[in-house]
Design an enzyme around this catalytic site. Structure first.
Site, mmCIF file in Angstrom:
data_model
loop_
_atom_site.group_PDB
_atom_site.id
_atom_site.type_symbol
_atom_site.label_atom_id
_atom_site.label_comp_id
_atom_site.label_asym_id
_atom_site.label_seq_id
_atom_site.Cartn_x
_atom_site.Cartn_y
_atom_site.Cartn_z
ATOM 1 N N ASP A 64 -49.279 -11.669 21.837
ATOM 2 C CA ASP A 64 -49.978 -10.534 22.434
ATOM 3 C C ASP A 64 -51.028 -10.042 21.452
ATOM 4 O O ASP A 64 -51.130 -10.531 20.329
ATOM 5 C CB ASP A 64 -48.996 -9.398 22.779
ATOM 6 C CG ASP A 64 -48.244 -8.876 21.556
ATOM 7 O OD1 ASP A 64 -48.282 -9.542 20.503
ATOM 8 O OD2 ASP A 64 -47.622 -7.814 21.659
ATOM 9 N N ASP A 77 -52.365 -7.177 18.909
ATOM 10 C CA ASP A 77 -51.800 -6.089 18.127
ATOM 11 C C ASP A 77 -52.268 -4.757 18.720
ATOM 12 O O ASP A 77 -53.147 -4.715 19.597
ATOM 13 C CB ASP A 77 -52.222 -6.236 16.658
ATOM 14 C CG ASP A 77 -51.295 -5.503 15.703
ATOM 15 O OD1 ASP A 77 -50.074 -5.578 15.894
ATOM 16 O OD2 ASP A 77 -51.797 -4.857 14.768
#
Length: 290
Positions: A212, A214
């Site tokens: 993903d 940050d």
């Protein structure tokens, strides 16, 4: 003891290698304690390899608790000369998307509680670490990724991995700071491994698997645990394909890495002045120089 030239360290989501044959569990004791788990030794494409689940097969160790020295020393005991480290990471750049792969060539250390050296207690060594990963092994890893033509997955060759302490993730201020440093990805484990592998004269490269963005990313708060688990699962499947292909290529050509002689000029303590306890503890690493 069973020997394997190639070691694989599996991170979050990668707790086993499905393609392994002739599998045996090997329990290893080291002068630095027990590794994270038993090593799973078997064959990939007919090549002996040793697999270790970094956090344990039940993912019971946080990054700060990992027995890094035992993990790498255990690989050395098994005869490992090359380590492929698969790791889940967050992205610090818009163009590095979830499910992409990154093969970083630099690290920034933001850890505070890790022992990242085998030395001390009467023996001093300073390894060269300007280039913290083996560029030959990284190149073979990149070739393996590119040969697979994995759909909708980009490969990013090079980039900086920020290694943070954890287990909590970054604040937005920290995340933006790392972005200002032009870092590409963030994780919690690979820098101690890379330092120790270099001291153990093992070539090391990271296959970073993006789960993903940050927390700097405006859409970060919309990411659900379910989405991250799905990405971990996809990453684990793709990582196994890449590792298998990399092992096949290492079977055909095993490069001599600068890491394989990293201690040649690094040890400053006169060899005859090394205390017997330190000499015994590091015998496996020091044997060709004693």
């Amino acid at each position: 003891m069973i020997q394997a030239k190639i070691g694989i360290i599996g991170g979050s989501g990668l707790y086993q290698m499905d393609a392994l044959t002739d599998v045996q569990e090997v329990q290893v004791d080291t002068p630095f304690g027990k590794p994270s788990d038993a090593y799973i030794v078997g064959k990939l494409a007919g090549v002996p390899v040793a697999f270790l689940a970094r956090h344990g097969r039940n993912h019971h160790l946080i990054p700060s608790e990992l027995p890094y020295r035992a993990n790498i020393y255990g690989m050395k005991q098994l005869g490992v000369e090359y380590i492929i480290s698969a790791s889940a990471v967050g992205s610090l750049k818009a163009e590095v998307k979830p499910l992409d792969m990154v093969i970083p060539d630099q690290f920034i250390d933001r850890t505070r509680q890790r022992i990242s050296t085998f030395f001390g207690q009467g023996i001093v060594a300073h390894i060269s670490f300007g280039h913290p990963v083996c560029h030959q092994l990284s190149a073979i890893l990149a070739e393996a990724v590119e040969s697979l033509n994995l759909p909708e997955i980009a490969l990013h060759k090079g980039g900086t991995y920020v290694c943070m302490e954890g287990p909590a993730f970054s604040t937005i201020a920290e995340s933006n700071l790392y972005r200002s440093w032009d870092a590409s990805i963030i994780g919690m484990t690979n820098l101690p491994e890379a330092k120790l592998a270099r001291e153990a004269e093992i070539a090391y490269a990271t296959l970073a698997l993006v789960t993903d963005y940050d927390c700097w990313h405006p859409d970060h708060d919309h990411v659900t645990v379910e989405m991250i688990i799905d990405n971990l699962h996809c990453n684990a499947i793709n990582a196994q394909k890449v590792i298998l292909e990399t092992v096949k290529r290492l079977k055909e050509k095993s490069p001599i890495s600068e890491a394989h002689s990293a201690l040649k000029y690094a040890i400053l303590t006169p060899l005859d002045k090394i205390p017997s306890e330190a000499r015994e503890k590091l015998a496996l690493i020091l044997e060709k120089y004693l």
